[in-house]
Design an enzyme around this catalytic site. Structure first.
Site, PDB file in Angstrom:
ATOM      1  N   THR A 123      59.850  54.763  39.119  1.00 56.38           N
ATOM      2  CA  THR A 123      61.606  54.605  38.895  1.00 56.38           C
ATOM      3  C   THR A 123      61.916  56.077  38.031  1.00 56.38           C
ATOM      4  OG1 THR A 123      61.615  52.210  38.724  1.00 56.38           O
ATOM      5  CG2 THR A 123      63.174  53.286  37.342  1.00 56.38           C
TER       6      THR A 123
ATOM      7  N   ARG B 298      64.210  40.629  45.567  1.00 55.00           N
ATOM      8  CA  ARG B 298      63.647  40.714  44.134  1.00 55.00           C
ATOM      9  C   ARG B 298      64.591  41.844  43.660  1.00 55.00           C
ATOM     10  NH1 ARG B 298      61.458  44.980  41.242  1.00 55.00           N
ATOM     11  NH2 ARG B 298      60.091  44.091  39.470  1.00 55.00           N
ATOM     12  N   VAL B 299      65.117  41.510  42.455  1.00 51.89           N
ATOM     13  CA  VAL B 299      65.515  42.469  41.423  1.00 51.89           C
ATOM     14  C   VAL B 299      64.794  42.468  40.463  1.00 51.89           C
ATOM     15  CG1 VAL B 299      67.618  43.181  40.219  1.00 51.89           C
ATOM     16  CG2 VAL B 299      67.784  42.044  42.428  1.00 51.89           C
ATOM     17  N   GLY B 300      64.399  43.791  39.892  1.00 54.21           N
ATOM     18  CA  GLY B 300      63.535  43.951  38.646  1.00 54.21           C
ATOM     19  C   GLY B 300      64.605  44.189  37.254  1.00 54.21           C
ATOM     20  N   ASP B 301      63.922  44.924  36.300  1.00 55.57           N
ATOM     21  CA  ASP B 301      64.652  45.210  35.062  1.00 55.57           C
ATOM     22  C   ASP B 301      65.728  46.386  35.399  1.00 55.57           C
ATOM     23  OD1 ASP B 301      62.246  47.019  35.500  1.00 55.57           O
ATOM     24  OD2 ASP B 301      63.084  48.086  33.867  1.00 55.57           O
TER      25      ASP B 301
ATOM     26  N   THR C 154      61.161  52.223  32.491  1.00 57.33           N
ATOM     27  CA  THR C 154      60.266  52.335  33.759  1.00 57.33           C
ATOM     28  C   THR C 154      59.008  51.117  33.476  1.00 57.33           C
ATOM     29  OG1 THR C 154      59.088  53.368  35.158  1.00 57.33           O
ATOM     30  CG2 THR C 154      59.064  54.425  33.068  1.00 57.33           C
ATOM     31  N   GLY C 155      58.508  50.542  34.430  1.00 52.47           N
ATOM     32  CA  GLY C 155      57.116  49.872  34.354  1.00 52.47           C
ATOM     33  C   GLY C 155      57.320  48.454  34.999  1.00 52.47           C
TER      34      GLY C 155
ATOM     35  N   GLY D 148      58.832  45.522  35.761  1.00 50.84           N
ATOM     36  CA  GLY D 148      60.107  44.847  35.514  1.00 50.84           C
ATOM     37  C   GLY D 148      60.171  43.531  34.870  1.00 50.84           C
TER      38      GLY D 148
HETATM   39  N1  ASP Z   1      60.855  48.762  36.649  1.00 52.79           N
HETATM   40  C1  ASP Z   1      60.917  48.766  38.067  1.00 52.79           C
HETATM   41  C2  ASP Z   1      61.066  47.366  38.592  1.00 52.79           C
HETATM   42  O1  ASP Z   1      60.415  46.492  38.001  1.00 52.79           O
HETATM   43  C3  ASP Z   1      59.667  49.666  38.480  1.00 52.79           C
HETATM   44  C4  ASP Z   1      59.326  50.777  37.872  1.00 52.79           C
HETATM   45  O2  ASP Z   1      59.806  51.255  36.802  1.00 52.79           O
HETATM   46  O3  ASP Z   1      58.517  51.763  38.631  1.00 52.79           O
HETATM   47  O4  ASP Z   1      61.702  47.239  39.641  1.00 52.79           O
END
Ligand code: ASP
Length: 320
Positions: A167, A195-198, A218-219, A221
């Site tokens: 991200t 799917r939706v992450g953070d 980032t990371g 989610g």
């Molecule tokens: N945080 C992002 C998600 O979970 C992925 C990422 O940070 O690479 O969608």
């Protein structure tokens, strides 16, 4: 106010062969944002310009070259937040937008709501002069190949070797005191459609409050959401401004920069937020932030994170 800018290109197990591309991508994003801020431009313009550069770079998981979902399609999410008003513009589940951060900005500036998803978001884009693209235009050859290998076998990081991605995000403070943070992502590889992450969620993947600071995460989610990581980091900045002291254990999750209890609130708040992520969720990730005076902070508990910032003496610092 002295302008400040920090950007990131994701926290993951970035392999050696991708380090050079991550460094030059972050550096180009920093250049794009800084050329606006250093001429007296707005933090919003700087965040948008920096993130557009990262979205257009296939090395990163945002815009063109995003990870593909289980059905082999790109689905992007993005957010930008204004620290003065606490208003955000967020979009999710986009399949036909080249630069999701531009649409997030349009939502921030022109929409009565703060978040739009999927077809509704794309209709809003069209109505507001943002062109829709063919979904295939967002798919890079490397991601198509990785997806093919994942579908034949099973989802595995090894199939993405050489182009693990992350991200992207940026936080900027301008000479007028404007503070904005933004985050843009293609999400996780082989995610379920929808799917939706953070990343596009206010307080999770991004937060900005001019009384505290601005944050982009980032990371993983699903873990970041549990601790509302961006807001957690902003609260740490506000609550501990000037006299921050973290537990020794949180130093294990350090950014690699030394910090003292007497100062370096930004670095220590970033570390503590990542420490909470690890302690409470066992999750992995990272974040960048600026405190309300523009001091940069960053931390991650993944093997690497790509990031760049302009230091207080005006020099540019980029690292992976
Ligand atoms: N945080 C992002 C998600 O979970 C992925 C990422 O940070 O690479 O969608």
């Amino acid at each position: 106010m002295k302008p400040a800018l920090i950007v990131h290109g994701g926290a993951w197990d970035i392999p050696d062969e991708a380090v050079g591309a991550c460094i030059s991508g972050c550096r180009s994003a920093l250049d794009a944002g800084w050329s606006i801020l250093s001429r007296g431009g707005s933090a919003l313009d700087a965040v948008e310009a920096a993130i557009v550069v990262l979205e257009d770079d296939a090395v990163f998981d945002a815009g063109f070259g995003s990870h593909l979902n289980l059905e082999g399609r790109v689905e992007c999410d993005a957010i930008v937040m204004d620290g003065a008003t606490l208003r955000a513009g967020a979009v999710a589940g986009l399949q036909r937008i080249r630069n999701p951060i531009r649409l997030a900005r349009a939502v921030l500036e022109r929409c009565p709501h703060m978040m739009l998803v999927a077809e509704g978001a794309e209709r809003f884009a069209k109505d507001n002069g943002i062109a829709l693209c063919d979904p295939e235009e967002l798919v890079s050859d490397a991601e198509r190949e990785a997806w093919r290998l994942c579908s034949q076998d099973e989802h595995a990081a090894a199939h993405h070797r050489g182009h693990e991605q992350g991200t992207v995000g940026a936080v900027a403070l301008d000479a007028q005191g404007g503070l904005f943070a933004g985050t843009s992502t293609g999400g996780t590889c082989c995610k379920l459609p929808g799917r939706v992450g953070d990343s596009p969620l206010i307080g999770c993947g991004c937060y900005a409050d001019s009384t505290a600071g601005g944050v982009s995460c980032t990371g993983y989610g699903e873990a970041i959401m549990k601790i509302v990581m961006a807001k957690t980091a902003a609260d740490l900045l506000r609550d501990h401004g000037g006299s921050f002291c973290v537990s020794d254990s949180s130093r294990d999750h350090a950014s690699g920069t030394s910090a003292s209890c007497a100062g370096d609130t930004a670095i220590l708040a970033a570390r503590e937020a990542v420490h909470i992520l690890a302690q409470r969720t066992r999750g992995t990730g990272g974040l960048i932030l600026l405190d309300c005076e523009g001091n940069p902070g960053f931390a991650f508990n993944t093997p690497r994170m790509a990031y760049a910032y302009v230091a207080s003496d005006g020099s540019f610092f980029t690292s992976v």
